[in-house]
Design an enzyme around this catalytic site. Sequence first.
Site, short mmCIF file in Angstrom:
data_model
loop_
_atom_site.label_atom_id
_atom_site.label_comp_id
_atom_site.label_asym_id
_atom_site.label_seq_id
_atom_site.Cartn_x
_atom_site.Cartn_y
_atom_site.Cartn_z
CE LYS A 29 -23.10 -33.72 26.04
NZ LYS A 29 -23.53 -33.83 27.42
CD1 TRP A 86 -19.71 -28.15 28.67
CD2 TRP A 86 -18.05 -29.30 29.61
NE1 TRP A 86 -20.27 -29.11 29.48
CE2 TRP A 86 -19.28 -29.83 30.07
CE3 TRP A 86 -16.86 -29.86 30.08
CZ2 TRP A 86 -19.35 -30.90 30.97
CZ3 TRP A 86 -16.93 -30.93 30.98
CH2 TRP A 86 -18.17 -31.44 31.41
CG ASP A 142 -15.91 -29.45 23.07
OD1 ASP A 142 -16.59 -30.32 22.50
OD2 ASP A 142 -15.85 -29.32 24.32
N1 PMP Z 1 -17.44 -30.50 26.06
C1 PMP Z 1 -18.77 -30.29 25.98
C2 PMP Z 1 -19.26 -29.19 25.09
C3 PMP Z 1 -19.65 -31.10 26.69
O1 PMP Z 1 -20.97 -30.88 26.62
C4 PMP Z 1 -19.14 -32.13 27.50
C5 PMP Z 1 -20.02 -33.08 28.27
N2 PMP Z 1 -21.24 -32.69 28.61
C6 PMP Z 1 -17.76 -32.29 27.57
C7 PMP Z 1 -16.94 -31.48 26.84
C8 PMP Z 1 -17.14 -33.36 28.45
O2 PMP Z 1 -17.40 -34.61 27.93
P1 PMP Z 1 -16.95 -35.94 28.65
O3 PMP Z 1 -17.84 -36.15 29.81
O4 PMP Z 1 -17.13 -36.99 27.58
O5 PMP Z 1 -15.52 -35.78 29.04
#
Ligand code: PMP
Length: 345
Positions: A184, A90, A160
């Site tokens: 989550k 991510w 994040d």
């Molecule tokens: N950052 C992290 C740490 C994640 O776990 C996720 C989704 N699993 C995201 C960003 C992306 O999230 P979204 O699908 O809401 O854009």
Amino acid sequence: MLPPSVMARLQTDFGDWCHSGLSIMEVSHRGPEFRAVAADLLARFRRLLQVPANYEILLLPGGAQLQFAGIPMNLAGQGERVDYAITGHWSRLAAKEAQRYADLRVVVDMHDTHCRGIAPVDAWDCSDQAAYCYYTDNETVNGVEFSSIPEGIATDLVCDMSSNILSRPVDVSRFGLLFACSQKNLGPAGLTLVIIRQDLLARAPSPFTPSIMSYALQQEKESMKNTPVTFAWYVVSLVLEWIEAQGGLAAMDALAKQRANLLYDYIDSSDRYENLIDPAVRSRMNVVFTLKDASQQAAFLREADTAGLKFLKGHVAVGGMRASLYNAMPVSGVERLIDFMDAFG
Ligand code: PMP
């Protein structure tokens, strides 16, 4: 998973919310009923995370990935340097997106060592001239989590926390901005929590920033520049109520450690499974593991699914298995998984 008590409450509220004869899905976001939900939600976030008075709480549309763009658009001037620590899937995607809007510098990239650990912060190549330094507290895909907030970085920290928010107490005053998507530990998908220090709202967003992505404008409009995802806001407020009733973030942390330790201890003691992550940064939320005999993996996932143990397949980017142990997962859920793993094969 969502807490079962929240699911039960939703079933009642869905047809007749607070004896109003209306569903929570039907009320106007401008009406007093929903305004009360919004105020309650913000108050709970502020209480649970002990958000200082000089920080604003925004609840924004789109997922976490919209913030991958929103952060550089709002916090970095054109061509200004931004520092990114890449510790997994991510953060790598966040850096890729930021590159479109700012002068991106990768201060550490753990892909060189398969993202199985995190290099110490004093080895990161940070600059005090950067607009901010970005990192991902818990790498959901890789199963790697910072054990504490990085120390000694001279610029504002941006974090994040999508996959570990509200799983342990956090000192919000250490950050310029932190954010988390909702799907989550917070509830269903639909909104993204952004906590930002007030002085950062004065940074002018880059000229092409869409209005709904401007932090200052969203703050002015109480996160309702456009129609909010009312249902998700409501469900999150119920989840926060549940967390407070469980004893707050210290209780969530204790439970998270108990769940994760149980599974890591089992994996470490087993001759059939393995987890190669540095024990100092193993995630409490996402436990990744592989079968030493990889040819058994498909059968493992098939039989687990049949046994009611769902979604154990690892992310396509890394393969293997991943047990996601978010706040609402009871310890008995982990015990069931271990019983299954033990009996498999
Ligand atoms: N950052 C992290 C740490 C994640 O776990 C996720 C989704 N699993 C995201 C960003 C992306 O999230 P979204 O699908 O809401 O854009």
